[in-house]
Motif scaffolding. Sequence first.
Motif, PDB file in Angstrom:
ATOM      1  N   HIS A  85       0.836  -1.203   0.000  1.00 47.51           N
ATOM      2  CA  HIS A  85       0.000   0.000   0.000  1.00 47.51           C
ATOM      3  C   HIS A  85       0.870   1.252   0.000  1.00 47.51           C
ATOM      4  CE1 HIS A  85      -3.636  -2.242   0.957  1.00 47.51           C
ATOM      5  NE2 HIS A  85      -2.929  -2.902   1.857  1.00 47.51           N
ATOM      6  N   TYR A  86       0.370   2.309  -0.624  1.00 44.27           N
ATOM      7  CA  TYR A  86       0.988   3.629  -0.527  1.00 44.27           C
ATOM      8  C   TYR A  86       0.236   4.426   0.527  1.00 44.27           C
ATOM      9  CZ  TYR A  86       3.896   3.039  -4.641  1.00 44.27           C
ATOM     10  OH  TYR A  86       4.851   2.604  -5.524  1.00 44.27           O
ATOM     11  N   TYR A  87       0.993   5.113   1.377  1.00 43.28           N
ATOM     12  CA  TYR A  87       0.434   5.953   2.435  1.00 43.28           C
ATOM     13  C   TYR A  87       0.783   7.400   2.105  1.00 43.28           C
ATOM     14  CZ  TYR A  87       0.159   1.641   5.151  1.00 43.28           C
ATOM     15  OH  TYR A  87      -0.137   0.373   5.596  1.00 43.28           O
ATOM     16  N   TYR A  88      -0.199   8.277   2.206  1.00 41.72           N
ATOM     17  CA  TYR A  88      -0.013   9.700   1.923  1.00 41.72           C
ATOM     18  C   TYR A  88      -0.435  10.508   3.142  1.00 41.72           C
ATOM     19  CZ  TYR A  88       0.167   8.183  -2.948  1.00 41.72           C
ATOM     20  OH  TYR A  88       0.505   7.564  -4.127  1.00 41.72           O
ATOM     21  N   GLY A  89       0.322  11.554   3.454  1.00 42.99           N
ATOM     22  CA  GLY A  89      -0.088  12.473   4.500  1.00 42.99           C
ATOM     23  C   GLY A  89       0.476  12.208   5.872  1.00 42.99           C
ATOM     24  N   GLY A  90       1.316  11.218   6.024  1.00 37.51           N
ATOM     25  CA  GLY A  90       1.960  10.961   7.313  1.00 37.51           C
ATOM     26  C   GLY A  90       3.274  11.703   7.410  1.00 37.51           C
ATOM     27  N   SER A  91       4.075  11.355   8.410  1.00 38.41           N
ATOM     28  CA  SER A  91       5.389  11.983   8.550  1.00 38.41           C
ATOM     29  C   SER A  91       6.468  10.918   8.672  1.00 38.41           C
ATOM     30  CB  SER A  91       5.426  12.921   9.757  1.00 38.41           C
ATOM     31  OG  SER A  91       5.191  12.208  10.951  1.00 38.41           O
ATOM     32  N   HIS A  92       7.519  11.118   7.906  1.00 35.08           N
ATOM     33  CA  HIS A  92       8.648  10.184   7.876  1.00 35.08           C
ATOM     34  C   HIS A  92       9.783  10.758   8.706  1.00 35.08           C
ATOM     35  CE1 HIS A  92      12.325   8.439   5.977  1.00 35.08           C
ATOM     36  NE2 HIS A  92      11.596   7.353   6.141  1.00 35.08           N
ATOM     37  N   GLY A  93      10.438   9.920   9.476  1.00 38.59           N
ATOM     38  CA  GLY A  93      11.546  10.412  10.278  1.00 38.59           C
ATOM     39  C   GLY A  93      12.503   9.314  10.690  1.00 38.59           C
ATOM     40  N   HIS A  94      13.646   9.740  11.213  1.00 36.37           N
ATOM     41  CA  HIS A  94      14.645   8.816  11.752  1.00 36.37           C
ATOM     42  C   HIS A  94      14.595   8.911  13.274  1.00 36.37           C
ATOM     43  CE1 HIS A  94      18.193   6.302  11.791  1.00 36.37           C
ATOM     44  NE2 HIS A  94      18.629   7.075  12.769  1.00 36.37           N
ATOM     45  N   TYR A  95      14.577   7.776  13.937  1.00 37.49           N
ATOM     46  CA  TYR A  95      14.453   7.724  15.392  1.00 37.49           C
ATOM     47  C   TYR A  95      15.661   7.023  15.987  1.00 37.49           C
ATOM     48  CZ  TYR A  95       9.705   8.951  14.213  1.00 37.49           C
ATOM     49  OH  TYR A  95       8.597   9.599  13.717  1.00 37.49           O
TER      50      TYR A  95
END
Length: 99
Positions: A85-95
């Motif tokens: 699935h493609y997800y749109y509108g979230g936030s990507h980050g490094h933790y």
Amino acid sequence: MKISIKLVLFAVLAGVSLNSCIVPVGPPGAYVSPVGFGVYPVLPVGYVGDAYFYGGRYYYGGRYDRGSYYWHGRHYDGRYYHGGHYYYGGSHGHYGHHH
């Protein structure tokens, strides 16, 4: 009592909000697949790596694509591919931190 698979699928799909950008992956809570990707309701203590926060959950092991995307009448600066699935509108980050 015999339950139709079509009835179960209809109930699952009917529960997805019309505002949602994807069909949720798995039941609420943690889901971890044996192929190195999954979903956490909360990132585990000591988690190090990239994750995508969407719909109150953290998705890991997928692929974040930067770019200009247009989906369902809206513009997005990136998308996340996870579990088919493609997800749109979230936030990507490094933790966390790599040592």
